[in-house]
Design a protein around this motif. Structure first.
Motif, PDB file in Angstrom:
ATOM      1  N   LEU A   7     -51.513 -40.119 -71.233  1.00 25.59           N
ATOM      2  CA  LEU A   7     -50.704 -40.547 -72.378  1.00 25.59           C
ATOM      3  C   LEU A   7     -51.451 -40.303 -73.686  1.00 25.59           C
ATOM      4  O   LEU A   7     -50.875 -39.802 -74.662  1.00 25.59           O
ATOM      5  CB  LEU A   7     -50.326 -42.021 -72.243  1.00 25.59           C
ATOM      6  CG  LEU A   7     -49.315 -42.351 -71.152  1.00 25.59           C
ATOM      7  CD1 LEU A   7     -49.229 -43.856 -70.947  1.00 25.59           C
ATOM      8  CD2 LEU A   7     -47.961 -41.780 -71.485  1.00 25.59           C
ATOM      9  N   LEU A   8     -52.721 -40.648 -73.706  1.00 22.47           N
ATOM     10  CA  LEU A   8     -53.517 -40.436 -74.917  1.00 22.47           C
ATOM     11  C   LEU A   8     -53.643 -38.948 -75.244  1.00 22.47           C
ATOM     12  O   LEU A   8     -53.547 -38.548 -76.413  1.00 22.47           O
ATOM     13  CB  LEU A   8     -54.905 -41.057 -74.764  1.00 22.47           C
ATOM     14  CG  LEU A   8     -54.963 -42.576 -74.692  1.00 22.47           C
ATOM     15  CD1 LEU A   8     -56.402 -43.044 -74.527  1.00 22.47           C
ATOM     16  CD2 LEU A   8     -54.326 -43.218 -75.901  1.00 22.47           C
ATOM     17  N   TYR A  34     -44.197 -37.434 -71.635  1.00 24.61           N
ATOM     18  CA  TYR A  34     -44.731 -38.714 -72.104  1.00 24.61           C
ATOM     19  C   TYR A  34     -43.838 -39.863 -71.659  1.00 24.61           C
ATOM     20  O   TYR A  34     -44.324 -40.886 -71.187  1.00 24.61           O
ATOM     21  CB  TYR A  34     -44.857 -38.699 -73.629  1.00 24.61           C
ATOM     22  CG  TYR A  34     -45.540 -39.928 -74.185  1.00 24.61           C
ATOM     23  CD1 TYR A  34     -46.910 -39.948 -74.354  1.00 24.61           C
ATOM     24  CD2 TYR A  34     -44.815 -41.059 -74.537  1.00 24.61           C
ATOM     25  CE1 TYR A  34     -47.554 -41.061 -74.866  1.00 24.61           C
ATOM     26  CE2 TYR A  34     -45.439 -42.175 -75.043  1.00 24.61           C
ATOM     27  CZ  TYR A  34     -46.817 -42.177 -75.206  1.00 24.61           C
ATOM     28  OH  TYR A  34     -47.435 -43.298 -75.693  1.00 24.61           O
ATOM     29  N   SER A  35     -42.518 -39.699 -71.778  1.00 25.19           N
ATOM     30  CA  SER A  35     -41.620 -40.793 -71.415  1.00 25.19           C
ATOM     31  C   SER A  35     -41.675 -41.081 -69.914  1.00 25.19           C
ATOM     32  O   SER A  35     -41.617 -42.240 -69.504  1.00 25.19           O
ATOM     33  CB  SER A  35     -40.189 -40.508 -71.869  1.00 25.19           C
ATOM     34  OG  SER A  35     -39.658 -39.425 -71.158  1.00 25.19           O
ATOM     35  N   ARG A  36     -41.824 -40.048 -69.087  1.00 24.14           N
ATOM     36  CA  ARG A  36     -41.946 -40.277 -67.646  1.00 24.14           C
ATOM     37  C   ARG A  36     -43.254 -40.986 -67.317  1.00 24.14           C
ATOM     38  O   ARG A  36     -43.282 -41.925 -66.519  1.00 24.14           O
ATOM     39  CB  ARG A  36     -41.844 -38.964 -66.891  1.00 24.14           C
ATOM     40  CG  ARG A  36     -40.447 -38.399 -66.866  1.00 24.14           C
ATOM     41  CD  ARG A  36     -40.283 -37.304 -65.822  1.00 24.14           C
ATOM     42  NE  ARG A  36     -41.301 -36.283 -65.864  1.00 24.14           N
ATOM     43  CZ  ARG A  36     -41.175 -35.096 -66.456  1.00 24.14           C
ATOM     44  NH1 ARG A  36     -40.051 -34.774 -67.054  1.00 24.14           N
ATOM     45  NH2 ARG A  36     -42.152 -34.220 -66.419  1.00 24.14           N
ATOM     46  N   LEU A  37     -44.346 -40.537 -67.911  1.00 24.31           N
ATOM     47  CA  LEU A  37     -45.632 -41.196 -67.678  1.00 24.31           C
ATOM     48  C   LEU A  37     -45.626 -42.622 -68.211  1.00 24.31           C
ATOM     49  O   LEU A  37     -46.177 -43.530 -67.586  1.00 24.31           O
ATOM     50  CB  LEU A  37     -46.762 -40.409 -68.349  1.00 24.31           C
ATOM     51  CG  LEU A  37     -47.222 -39.132 -67.669  1.00 24.31           C
ATOM     52  CD1 LEU A  37     -48.257 -38.427 -68.534  1.00 24.31           C
ATOM     53  CD2 LEU A  37     -47.779 -39.417 -66.304  1.00 24.31           C
ATOM     54  N   TYR A  38     -45.007 -42.812 -69.379  1.00 22.73           N
ATOM     55  CA  TYR A  38     -44.974 -44.145 -69.978  1.00 22.73           C
ATOM     56  C   TYR A  38     -44.236 -45.125 -69.083  1.00 22.73           C
ATOM     57  O   TYR A  38     -44.673 -46.262 -68.923  1.00 22.73           O
ATOM     58  CB  TYR A  38     -44.318 -44.107 -71.360  1.00 22.73           C
ATOM     59  CG  TYR A  38     -44.235 -45.470 -71.986  1.00 22.73           C
ATOM     60  CD1 TYR A  38     -45.363 -46.048 -72.558  1.00 22.73           C
ATOM     61  CD2 TYR A  38     -43.055 -46.192 -71.976  1.00 22.73           C
ATOM     62  CE1 TYR A  38     -45.309 -47.311 -73.111  1.00 22.73           C
ATOM     63  CE2 TYR A  38     -43.000 -47.463 -72.522  1.00 22.73           C
ATOM     64  CZ  TYR A  38     -44.126 -48.018 -73.095  1.00 22.73           C
ATOM     65  OH  TYR A  38     -44.064 -49.273 -73.630  1.00 22.73           O
ATOM     66  N   HIS A  39     -43.144 -44.700 -68.485  1.00 16.94           N
ATOM     67  CA  HIS A  39     -42.381 -45.585 -67.598  1.00 16.94           C
ATOM     68  C   HIS A  39     -43.257 -46.050 -66.431  1.00 16.94           C
ATOM     69  O   HIS A  39     -43.310 -47.243 -66.112  1.00 16.94           O
ATOM     70  CB  HIS A  39     -41.130 -44.875 -67.080  1.00 16.94           C
ATOM     71  CG  HIS A  39     -40.369 -45.693 -66.097  1.00 16.94           C
ATOM     72  ND1 HIS A  39     -39.654 -46.809 -66.457  1.00 16.94           N
ATOM     73  CD2 HIS A  39     -40.237 -45.569 -64.759  1.00 16.94           C
ATOM     74  CE1 HIS A  39     -39.112 -47.336 -65.385  1.00 16.94           C
ATOM     75  NE2 HIS A  39     -39.447 -46.605 -64.343  1.00 16.94           N
ATOM     76  N   ARG A  44     -46.630 -50.479 -64.100  1.00 23.88           N
ATOM     77  CA  ARG A  44     -47.890 -50.965 -63.524  1.00 23.88           C
ATOM     78  C   ARG A  44     -48.540 -52.009 -64.413  1.00 23.88           C
ATOM     79  O   ARG A  44     -49.089 -53.003 -63.937  1.00 23.88           O
ATOM     80  CB  ARG A  44     -48.846 -49.801 -63.320  1.00 23.88           C
ATOM     81  CG  ARG A  44     -48.536 -48.983 -62.117  1.00 23.88           C
ATOM     82  CD  ARG A  44     -49.686 -48.088 -61.709  1.00 23.88           C
ATOM     83  NE  ARG A  44     -50.612 -47.810 -62.780  1.00 23.88           N
ATOM     84  CZ  ARG A  44     -50.895 -46.605 -63.240  1.00 23.88           C
ATOM     85  NH1 ARG A  44     -50.312 -45.560 -62.728  1.00 23.88           N
ATOM     86  NH2 ARG A  44     -51.767 -46.440 -64.209  1.00 23.88           N
ATOM     87  N   ARG A  45     -48.506 -51.788 -65.725  1.00 20.26           N
ATOM     88  CA  ARG A  45     -49.123 -52.727 -66.658  1.00 20.26           C
ATOM     89  C   ARG A  45     -48.434 -54.084 -66.606  1.00 20.26           C
ATOM     90  O   ARG A  45     -49.089 -55.129 -66.556  1.00 20.26           O
ATOM     91  CB  ARG A  45     -49.075 -52.169 -68.082  1.00 20.26           C
ATOM     92  CG  ARG A  45     -49.744 -53.068 -69.098  1.00 20.26           C
ATOM     93  CD  ARG A  45     -49.795 -52.399 -70.469  1.00 20.26           C
ATOM     94  NE  ARG A  45     -50.630 -53.152 -71.350  1.00 20.26           N
ATOM     95  CZ  ARG A  45     -50.211 -54.195 -72.070  1.00 20.26           C
ATOM     96  NH1 ARG A  45     -48.956 -54.573 -72.020  1.00 20.26           N
ATOM     97  NH2 ARG A  45     -51.048 -54.845 -72.848  1.00 20.26           N
ATOM     98  N   ILE A  66     -55.772 -52.423 -68.652  1.00 17.68           N
ATOM     99  CA  ILE A  66     -54.566 -51.654 -68.914  1.00 17.68           C
ATOM    100  C   ILE A  66     -54.117 -51.931 -70.341  1.00 17.68           C
ATOM    101  O   ILE A  66     -53.265 -52.773 -70.590  1.00 17.68           O
ATOM    102  CB  ILE A  66     -53.456 -52.013 -67.902  1.00 17.68           C
ATOM    103  CG1 ILE A  66     -53.977 -51.811 -66.476  1.00 17.68           C
ATOM    104  CG2 ILE A  66     -52.225 -51.180 -68.138  1.00 17.68           C
ATOM    105  CD1 ILE A  66     -52.971 -52.126 -65.416  1.00 17.68           C
ATOM    106  N   PRO A  67     -54.686 -51.225 -71.322  1.00 19.28           N
ATOM    107  CA  PRO A  67     -54.318 -51.457 -72.720  1.00 19.28           C
ATOM    108  C   PRO A  67     -52.907 -50.962 -73.029  1.00 19.28           C
ATOM    109  O   PRO A  67     -52.399 -50.074 -72.350  1.00 19.28           O
ATOM    110  CB  PRO A  67     -55.353 -50.661 -73.498  1.00 19.28           C
ATOM    111  CG  PRO A  67     -55.883 -49.667 -72.543  1.00 19.28           C
ATOM    112  CD  PRO A  67     -55.712 -50.217 -71.172  1.00 19.28           C
ATOM    113  N   PRO A  68     -52.260 -51.531 -74.026  1.00 18.07           N
ATOM    114  CA  PRO A  68     -50.913 -51.091 -74.395  1.00 18.07           C
ATOM    115  C   PRO A  68     -50.940 -49.727 -75.085  1.00 18.07           C
ATOM    116  O   PRO A  68     -51.941 -49.350 -75.695  1.00 18.07           O
ATOM    117  CB  PRO A  68     -50.429 -52.178 -75.351  1.00 18.07           C
ATOM    118  CG  PRO A  68     -51.692 -52.730 -75.930  1.00 18.07           C
ATOM    119  CD  PRO A  68     -52.730 -52.624 -74.858  1.00 18.07           C
ATOM    120  N   VAL A  69     -49.846 -48.994 -74.959  1.00 13.57           N
ATOM    121  CA  VAL A  69     -49.678 -47.725 -75.653  1.00 13.57           C
ATOM    122  C   VAL A  69     -48.294 -47.702 -76.264  1.00 13.57           C
ATOM    123  O   VAL A  69     -47.383 -48.386 -75.781  1.00 13.57           O
ATOM    124  CB  VAL A  69     -49.866 -46.503 -74.722  1.00 13.57           C
ATOM    125  CG1 VAL A  69     -51.291 -46.381 -74.249  1.00 13.57           C
ATOM    126  CG2 VAL A  69     -48.907 -46.549 -73.571  1.00 13.57           C
TER     127      VAL A  69
END
Length: 73
Positions: A7-8, A34-39, A44-45, A66-69
């Protein structure tokens, strides 16, 4: 590479990519990825943070693991 690093990397590369018509298709593809990875990452977070503190994972340690993004590029 884990999901957070992915994501980063996508965010960093999207911000460096010049906004030209030639790059628009790549930018859209990066946004979809990004949207697929973010989901997956958010699911998990939220599961990790929903565990009660008595499980042995402290709130601070969990937030650091697990920091927020941001949800979008």
């Amino acid at each position: 590479m884990n999901t957070y690093q992915g994501l980063l990397m996508l965010r960093r590369n999207a911000h460096r990519l010049p906004r030209t018509p030639e790059n628009e298709a790549l930018r859209q593809r990066m946004t979809r990825t990004y949207s697929r990875l973010y989901h997956s990452y958010r699911t998990r977070r939220e599961a990790m943070l929903a565990a009660p503190p008595s499980v042995g994972r402290g709130a601070l340690a969990r937030a650091q693991m697990i920091p927020p993004v941001p949800p979008t590029l």
